[in-house]
Scaffold this active site. Structure first.
Site, mmCIF file in Angstrom:
data_model
loop_
_atom_site.group_PDB
_atom_site.id
_atom_site.type_symbol
_atom_site.label_atom_id
_atom_site.label_comp_id
_atom_site.label_asym_id
_atom_site.label_seq_id
_atom_site.Cartn_x
_atom_site.Cartn_y
_atom_site.Cartn_z
ATOM 1 N N GLU A 264 0.861 -1.208 0.000
ATOM 2 C CA GLU A 264 0.000 0.000 0.000
ATOM 3 C C GLU A 264 0.887 1.245 0.000
ATOM 4 O O GLU A 264 0.749 2.123 0.853
ATOM 5 C CB GLU A 264 -0.901 -0.025 1.235
ATOM 6 C CG GLU A 264 -1.712 -1.317 1.357
ATOM 7 C CD GLU A 264 -2.562 -1.405 2.615
ATOM 8 O OE1 GLU A 264 -2.047 -1.047 3.689
ATOM 9 O OE2 GLU A 264 -3.723 -1.816 2.514
ATOM 10 N N CYS B 109 -10.445 -0.054 8.083
ATOM 11 C CA CYS B 109 -9.770 1.186 8.475
ATOM 12 C C CYS B 109 -10.389 2.404 7.805
ATOM 13 O O CYS B 109 -10.527 3.461 8.416
ATOM 14 C CB CYS B 109 -8.286 1.115 8.162
ATOM 15 S SG CYS B 109 -7.891 0.831 6.442
ATOM 16 N N CYS B 110 -10.768 2.281 6.533
ATOM 17 C CA CYS B 110 -11.157 3.477 5.789
ATOM 18 C C CYS B 110 -12.501 4.068 6.222
ATOM 19 O O CYS B 110 -12.587 5.283 6.442
ATOM 20 C CB CYS B 110 -11.150 3.205 4.287
ATOM 21 S SG CYS B 110 -9.518 2.723 3.665
#
Lengths: 663, 663
Positions: A332, A428-429
């Site tokens: 990422e 997480c987002c």
């Protein structure tokens, strides 16, 4: 001389629980037609939905385990730890978003839910202040033995952010007390002193959180601890490498590895020596955020210069036009200068949110409209586009070009999804979007000396002190659809101070009037701002007219992926083509080089949006007479091309999408 | 009626060791200026170099262990098995290439080396005929327990191919006897009969090898065994899946897996039901090769139809213009129709070689110039380009667009190399190139009834029997630089038969003369061939004039990666731009839509080659005034673009390269 000399610090806790978030000495509440809708979506849908998800009560969804883990750690129930090693942070992010939401609008039921969760968190805290359910439940005795992978400080950081937000919103200090105890515990474990660990977390977050805790409490030790983590990172001998070696080169995720990439979490060299954005992009921007905070609060010039270099590299060499960062899903991560592939992109939602954090800290450090331009770009495009119109589906990866079949059939693109996913797994987002949108009031203004800098044009009410006078500034804005912004400036009594209006990079010739009187031409912007310094009277009206023509954007010639292509922008919004409006394959479509654009507001399009029509060409597929290859070109015919805002893509079924269009 | 009725089979071994390879009843020797150089390179450099490599005597290289493994298995020395589980196949491929080389030119020293290796192989064979050093040395008792991963039948197949080649070249039958014993052993282990394994190899190869063994020996059991393996693949219950389950879902490569992808080795459904090329591309084309062989030899219509479908899908939907196949490095595999990315490509050298094998079998099955077109495309581009001009460096991956920095800094492209690599590690491709180039004589002609089909225009001498007469055909060719081909047709006495000249897809208006007399216009091609049926006299001369203008090629509109782009071809050669001739970034360069091409032969370019110059444009990088993005387009100026043959790319240092150029 203390290294903190020269910084302004509140030394006692003076909470503001008036229902407005406190930021840099001023309070702002958002009242904006465009953003209000998304903030309500967060309040009415996202936060309640996440609450249910944390409690494993969403039908058909993988359980989160997050609350259950706390219940087990608190001794309320038996069971095994579930979810990721950093699962606690989901609870923290929910509490933080809840705090911001309560600062916008008190909601007794929500507050009761939050208080209950906070009680639970308190019960899960260990006698020495330690708080982490994974190590309490699953690996007791293994605390602080795998900082590289296990996110203990990261989770603590998120709870500290939550504690600050919740305290500022409600005045309730229970979570703050819990997290001060945890911070004090961390301070007893880590530090330069003999016998303390010289380590730092594998995922940066604690650093920026400790600054928030310092700003709220005025306790210098939190600032010092943050600076310690920043200073320590990348020093030789490398702590994380040594830790990995002494663990037998085993990772938390299973299996031995023969290589550890210190650049992944930016610990390859000391932070002050870093010049290029590398590694995991979320980790990077969280760290840069803390660096900018610390540079400002300590006056550390080397840190400031590192921030400037990293900002410049990231935004001038490694940022998508949508404000996305991270060019590869492998780690990422950032790759290298000008490598911004549109289809194998990562551009994680969280990374753009972290970029916004960093941008705000840079604006606090130095007023420069460039930071706000980037902040706005990331906000209106990569971040806003990550959320579906229902608030329940999200993109983690935000591509600039999608061919749905490739996302399922080409393994190199399987990380890219053609449709937003439910909020499960490594979630997480979505909570990051929730906490950003519900704290949007913190990103509109900054202050330097007696000048108020307007960074985002979002309808809002500000209360602050300028030139020794209490001032209220009421902003109304028709962005992103019309470039008309009004600021009503209301000092309690006449006072001399500055109002600095950011002139967006996307805007043509701007006109500004004060009380109806046009200002002379704006030749001399100050770092991208039109600064009006005068004696303001109660009720003064500033009007800003920003031409909002749809226009073409080109990419640097080194950015190979976009050679010969153009993107369409309208105000802060990047546009895209979708197969819902333009037949597949979209690769057959090009824009005429000299054609003009027409714009119209389509109130039926996903809640209403400006749609852009452009003259273009498309290959007439039926004219292709060859097989896979042919010496005969297909016929090209004129066509009208339709573009919609990027943030709305993927809301009308699965299909192709692209931002960069051949010209 | 036997299922083999109608096939022509030699029932006794009648070796031809005249120094020419035998193929389909005719013998061909290559005498060609262009290819002669590469064949000599194989003979003088590649085969001796590989011999040293197999013996672990190449300084600075990783040891191969291949010969050492045989020495250990033979009891000549102590030691541990080294290298991959399929390391034996490197010895086999060297012996096969050596056989072909000896059929071109006897070489006592090389023959002595090969005989010694064959003696060693014989000593490593077990009493029951079994031959595989991995299972003899490292895992005795585990034979045939992991067909999915362990390549036992694959290695046997390569040794059978070697045995056939070596026997045909030298008349020496030692290796042939060894491999017949191994084949008989395999036949005792696998088959439809009670108590035999119903399995097949995880990597196809034995199937095509058994056909070769059958063609040489006339032993029907080898054909039946090949057909058994083909029939068995993909049947339910799936043998390989069951084997994996019963192994505890462990792979040879270590670790448990929770998923096994049967499409990877084309065992997801029965072979006759397959319609789309999927999975590992080398495995696929090796299998298709055997299928085409079997379809022809058994008259099996369902197999033939499967071959036609798979050929069509692969070459009309999933093949690069260079003849490369395999769009992803994940599993070195096909992806899906029209997904042919130029930069994240795989296009493995071995896969194109397998495609050439398949094409030749299809030409034997049905005369159709399309098969030869593809064969020629793969040979002159993907395969030839894989080898450096020194014969010692190779591409495994053959990209159509390269940005060297991305190959090191973007993990999604790290499988693509900007420079050819040394011949180490998993050395499948180099020996495959060696055996193909040294057996090129097998690919020039096919025969159907009394017609000789000319598939490749390569200088050579053919001896065969046509219309009952012994015929010698001497071909001379100036390809790929000039389109002039002459066939001297020499029947022992006047005879009636056909000469079918393939009219290449890249050629413009072709002219053909016989003894200086131009044939009338070629309106009626037969499956892409101009067929001349007449009474041929000794010394007849056929001349073929193929216009060789450089021309543009376009891709199907569904092939998104090449939309708006053109490739340049000259004869069978695909061209490319390199930064050695065109400044970086190459993305700044485009071709003028209407510009003409000029061609000239540059004798100084890497042994001499036709270079193409074209009118184009390039972005004037200095005119770019913006940052990463700008509303102002850079200025474009006219420029001369230089293209060289793709097969020569990457021989002048590391730099950018691209085949498809915006127009």
């Amino acid at each position: 001389m203390s290294q903190f000399e020269g910084t302004k610090v509140r030394t006692t806790v003076q909470p503001d629980h008036s229902g407005h978030s406190d930021q840099g000495g001023h309070r702002v509440s958002v009242q904006d037609e465009f953003w209000g809708r998304y903030i309500r979506l967060v309040q009415e849908t996202v936060i309640p939905y996440q609450y249910e998800a944390l409690h494993d009560r969403v039908a058909g969804a993988e359980p989160s385990h997050a609350i259950a883990n706390f219940e087990i750690a608190a001794g309320r129930r038996q069971g095994k730890f579930g979810g990721m090693v950093f699962q606690d942070s989901d609870v923290a992010k929910w509490l933080e978003a809840t705090g911001y939401s309560l600062s916008i609008r008190r909601d007794p039921e929500l507050e009761r839910q939050a208080d209950e969760v906070i009680d639970l968190v308190g019960e899960a805290q260990q006698a020495d202040g330690y708080l982490n359910t994974y190590f309490t439940v699953k690996e007791p005795g293994k605390r602080w033995t795998n900082l590289q992978d296990c996110h203990e400080l990261y989770c603590a950081g998120h709870f500290i952010e939550a504690a600050v937000a919740y305290y500022e919103a409600t005045g309730k200090d229970k979570l703050l007390s819990i997290m001060r105890r945890m911070a004090d515990h961390i301070d007893s474990v880590f530090g330069p002193e003999e016998g303390k660990l010289k380590g730092y977390d594998g995922h940066q977050e604690i650093e920026l959180a400790l600054v928030k805790l310092y700003r709220l409490t005025g306790e210098e030790k939190y600032l010092k601890l943050s600076l310690f983590f920043i200073d320590q990172r990348g020093q030789e001998p490398n702590f994380l490498r040594q830790e990995w070696e002494s663990r037998g080169r085993v990772t938390h995720w299973g299996g031995q590895t023969d290589h550890i990439d210190m650049a992944y979490n930016q610990s390859h060299i000391p932070v002050r020596e870093q010049t290029v954005a590398v590694g995991h992009s979320v980790r990077a921007v969280y760290m840069y955020t803390a660096m900018a905070d610390l540079a400002r609060l300590t006056g550390d010039e080397a840190l400031r210069e590192a921030c400037l270099r990293l900002w410049s590299n990231m935004t001038e060499r490694q940022m998508y036009i949508t404000g996305g960062i991270g060019s590869t899903h492998h780690g990422e991560a950032f790759t290298f200068d000008y490598d911004l592939p549109n289809d194998t992109v990562y551009a994680e939602t969280c990374a753009s949110i972290g970029l916004i954090f960093f941008a705000r800290r840079m604006l606090e450090l130095t007023p420069n409209a460039h930071y706000a331009d980037v902040m706005e770009r990331a906000l209106y495009n990569n971040v806003l586009g990550s959320m579906a119109q229902d608030g329940k589906h999200y993109f983690y990866v935000n591509p600039l070009e999608v061919w749905p079949q490739a996302c399922t059939c080409n393994p190199g693109k399987q990380h890219v999804k053609a449709q937003r996913q439910g909020w499960f797994g490594c979630a997480c987002c979505p909570p990051n979007v929730a906490r950003l949108l519900s704290s949007l009031n913190q990103y509109i203004y900054t202050e330097h000396s007696d000048t108020l800098y307007t960074n985002l044009y979002i309808g809002s009410e500000l209360r602050t002190t300028l030139g020794g006078k209490e001032v209220k500034v009421t902003q109304s804005s028709k962005l992103p659809w019309e470039g008309i912004v009004t600021l009503k400036v209301d000092p309690a009594e006449a006072g001399v101070f500055g109002i600095a209006l950011r002139i967006p990079s996307w805007s043509g010739k701007v006109r500004i009037s004060v009380n109806g009187e046009l200002l002379p031409a704006l030749d001399a912007l100050e770092q991208g701002y039109a600064v009006i310094r005068r004696e303001w009277q109660p009720g003064d009206i500033v009007e800003l007219m920003l031409p909002m023509e749809a226009h073409r954007v080109y990419a640097h010639p080194e950015l190979r992926a976009n050679a010969g292509k153009t993107a369409i922008q309208y105000g802060p919004l990047v546009y895209c083509l979708e197969s819902a409006d333009n037949r597949e394959p979209l690769s057959s479509v090009s824009l005429s080089k000299e054609g003009t654009f027409t714009e119209f507001y389509d109130e039926d399009l996903l809640g209403g949006a400006v749609v852009i029509r452009a003259a273009g060409c498309r290959v007439k597929e039926q004219s292709w007479s060859g097989g896979l290859y042919s010496t005969t070109r297909a016929v090209v015919q004129p066509v009208e091309v339709t573009a919609i805002p990027y943030y709305l893509w993927g809301n009308r079924g699965s299909g192709e999408m692209k931002v960069w269009i051949p010209e």
